[in-house]
Design a protein around this motif. Structure first.
Motif, short mmCIF file in Angstrom:
data_model
loop_
_atom_site.label_atom_id
_atom_site.label_comp_id
_atom_site.label_asym_id
_atom_site.label_seq_id
_atom_site.Cartn_x
_atom_site.Cartn_y
_atom_site.Cartn_z
N UNK A 261 74.99 15.05 29.34
CA UNK A 261 75.26 13.89 30.18
C UNK A 261 76.69 13.86 30.69
N UNK A 262 77.58 14.53 29.98
CA UNK A 262 79.00 14.37 30.29
C UNK A 262 79.77 15.69 30.28
N UNK A 263 79.09 16.82 30.54
CA UNK A 263 79.79 18.10 30.58
C UNK A 263 80.03 18.50 32.04
N UNK A 264 81.30 18.82 32.34
CA UNK A 264 81.65 19.18 33.72
C UNK A 264 82.48 20.47 33.75
N UNK A 265 82.33 21.28 32.71
CA UNK A 265 83.09 22.52 32.64
C UNK A 265 82.38 23.66 33.33
N UNK A 266 82.73 24.88 32.93
CA UNK A 266 82.16 26.06 33.56
C UNK A 266 80.95 26.57 32.82
N UNK A 267 80.77 27.89 32.90
CA UNK A 267 79.61 28.52 32.28
C UNK A 267 79.63 28.35 30.76
N UNK A 268 78.45 28.19 30.19
CA UNK A 268 78.33 28.00 28.75
C UNK A 268 77.78 29.24 28.05
N UNK A 269 77.27 30.20 28.81
CA UNK A 269 76.61 31.36 28.22
C UNK A 269 77.53 32.09 27.24
N UNK A 270 76.99 32.37 26.07
CA UNK A 270 77.74 33.10 25.06
C UNK A 270 78.50 32.22 24.10
N UNK A 271 78.64 30.95 24.41
CA UNK A 271 79.36 30.03 23.53
C UNK A 271 78.47 29.63 22.35
N UNK A 272 79.12 29.33 21.24
CA UNK A 272 78.40 28.86 20.06
C UNK A 272 78.52 27.33 19.99
N UNK A 273 77.44 26.70 19.61
CA UNK A 273 77.40 25.23 19.59
C UNK A 273 76.64 24.76 18.37
N UNK A 274 76.97 23.54 17.94
CA UNK A 274 76.19 22.86 16.90
C UNK A 274 75.62 21.60 17.51
N UNK A 275 74.30 21.44 17.38
CA UNK A 275 73.57 20.36 18.02
C UNK A 275 73.07 19.38 16.97
N UNK A 276 73.44 18.11 17.14
CA UNK A 276 73.09 17.04 16.20
C UNK A 276 71.99 16.17 16.80
N UNK A 277 70.91 15.97 16.05
CA UNK A 277 69.78 15.19 16.52
C UNK A 277 69.92 13.74 16.06
N UNK A 278 70.02 12.81 17.03
CA UNK A 278 70.32 11.42 16.71
C UNK A 278 69.11 10.49 16.80
N UNK A 279 68.32 10.62 17.86
CA UNK A 279 67.16 9.74 18.04
C UNK A 279 66.03 10.50 18.75
N UNK A 280 64.81 10.17 18.38
CA UNK A 280 63.62 10.70 19.06
C UNK A 280 63.32 9.82 20.27
N UNK A 281 63.09 10.44 21.42
CA UNK A 281 62.80 9.69 22.64
C UNK A 281 61.31 9.70 22.96
N UNK A 282 60.72 10.89 23.00
CA UNK A 282 59.28 10.97 23.32
C UNK A 282 58.74 12.33 22.92
N UNK A 283 57.41 12.44 22.94
CA UNK A 283 56.77 13.72 22.64
C UNK A 283 56.86 14.66 23.84
N UNK A 284 56.74 15.94 23.58
CA UNK A 284 56.68 16.92 24.66
C UNK A 284 55.27 16.91 25.25
N UNK A 285 55.18 16.99 26.56
CA UNK A 285 53.86 17.04 27.19
C UNK A 285 53.91 17.80 28.51
N UNK A 286 52.73 18.18 28.97
CA UNK A 286 52.59 18.90 30.23
C UNK A 286 52.52 17.90 31.39
N UNK A 287 53.23 18.21 32.48
CA UNK A 287 53.21 17.36 33.67
C UNK A 287 52.47 18.08 34.79
N UNK A 288 51.69 17.34 35.60
CA UNK A 288 50.89 17.95 36.67
C UNK A 288 51.73 18.62 37.76
#
Length: 314
Positions: A261-288
């Motif tokens: 939502x708030x990243x405005x930098x350059x390429x991210x490929x190759x970078x290492x990241x740690x991702x924290x899960x805060x809240x569930x929004x919805x299930x994954x589903x197929x869209x037409x």
């Protein structure tokens, strides 16, 4: 903190130690209560505070592999023990030798013959020795016979639930990452490298960072969309993360894709990241259609921003 990779089970110390035993997967609130008791003993008596554990889950050496997925990888576990003020962390290989060691032999051979053990601290449900045949009550009796004190830490509850690693795994796999946060005392997280994906997100107006977590046997949250926060090169960014298989595009395998939502930098490929899960929004589903997917992504971003607002509303 000193970290000992005890490959040959030959590490030893002459000065008095208090030892915490367990697997410590996730280092949740129950584990933290145990480490607090260990540190209280250190403050009172001046003994070295040691954690004696294994690099892998004991079930990992059994065929077929039955080891549960990890809540926390080894590097993160080492970092957390360091933050909690443990003096020495001894990491052993759980192999066939350990698996067939009787409870009394385990205590005598691997602890009492190597260390000047004054205290052993365990959780109420601690099991040790061949087939887990030893328990906390046996350890207490052995302590009286062999000259060490045993501290058994009672269960820690959050609400009506007794906190445990198995409960946390189940909670994450059900998608209730907010509840897992309460049990752990921190959000559940995974780490990996940002890699190139199919590039569809960019064409849809929502470029995503694709995380490759490698072959690690980590707990995977239920497929769906989550509010997340990502640590990337020491900086924090809010994200909307989809965990799943991208059914709209008939993909398979595991995909973990985050729109920041708030990243405005350059390429991210190759970078290492740690991702924290805060809240569930919805299930994954197929869209037409792609258009309906984009409309849903707009709703997901709006939902994520609303959750952030609620989390920080005073």
């Amino acid at each position: 903190m000193q970290v000992i990779f005890n490959e040959k089970s030959d590490h030893s110390l002459e000065h008095p130690v208090a030892i915490a035993l367990g697997m410590f997967d996730g280092i949740h609130k129950g584990h933290k209560a145990l480490i607090r008791r260990l540190k209280e003993i250190k403050r009172r008596y001046g003994y070295t505070a040691m954690v004696y554990t294994f690099k892998q889950h004991p079930l990992s050496c059994l065929p077929p592999r039955k080891a549960p997925p990890q809540i926390m990888n080894l590097n993160k576990k080492i970092l957390e023990f360091h933050r909690m003020g443990v003096d020495i962390l001894v990491l052993n290989n759980f192999d066939e030798g350990f698996a067939h060691t009787a409870p009394r032999e385990f205590i005598q051979r691997y602890l009492l013959e190597k260390y000047d053990v004054r205290f052993i601290v365990v959780g109420y449900n601690y099991r040790f020795g061949h087939n887990g045949s030893g328990d906390a009550q046996l350890l207490i009796r052995m302590g009286k016979e062999m000259g060490f004190e045993v501290v058994v830490v009672p269960p820690v509850k959050v609400g009506r639930e007794v906190v445990s690693s198995s409960l946390i795994r189940k909670t994450i796999q059900q998608g209730d990452v907010a509840k897992a946060w309460r049990y752990l005392g921190r959000p559940y997280s995974i780490n990996g490298q940002i890699v190139r994906g199919a590039g569809r997100g960019k064409t849809l107006g929502y470029p995503t960072a694709n995380m490759d977590i490698g072959p690690k046997n980590m707990v995977i949250p239920k497929f769906g969309v989550y509010l997340t926060r990502c640590n990337l090169d020491g900086q924090w960014f809010w994200g909307v993360t989809n965990v799943g298989q991208n059914p709209t595009f008939d993909q398979s395998g595991l995909h973990i894709e985050t729109f920041f939502l708030d990243y405005h930098g350059g390429e991210l490929y190759g970078k290492h990241a740690r991702l924290y899960f805060l809240r569930y929004i919805r299930e994954e589903r197929r869209f037409p259609s792609k258009q309906e997917l984009v409309q849903q992504m707009e709703c997901d971003v709006a939902a994520a921003k609303n959750l952030i607002y609620k989390m920080f509303k005073v």
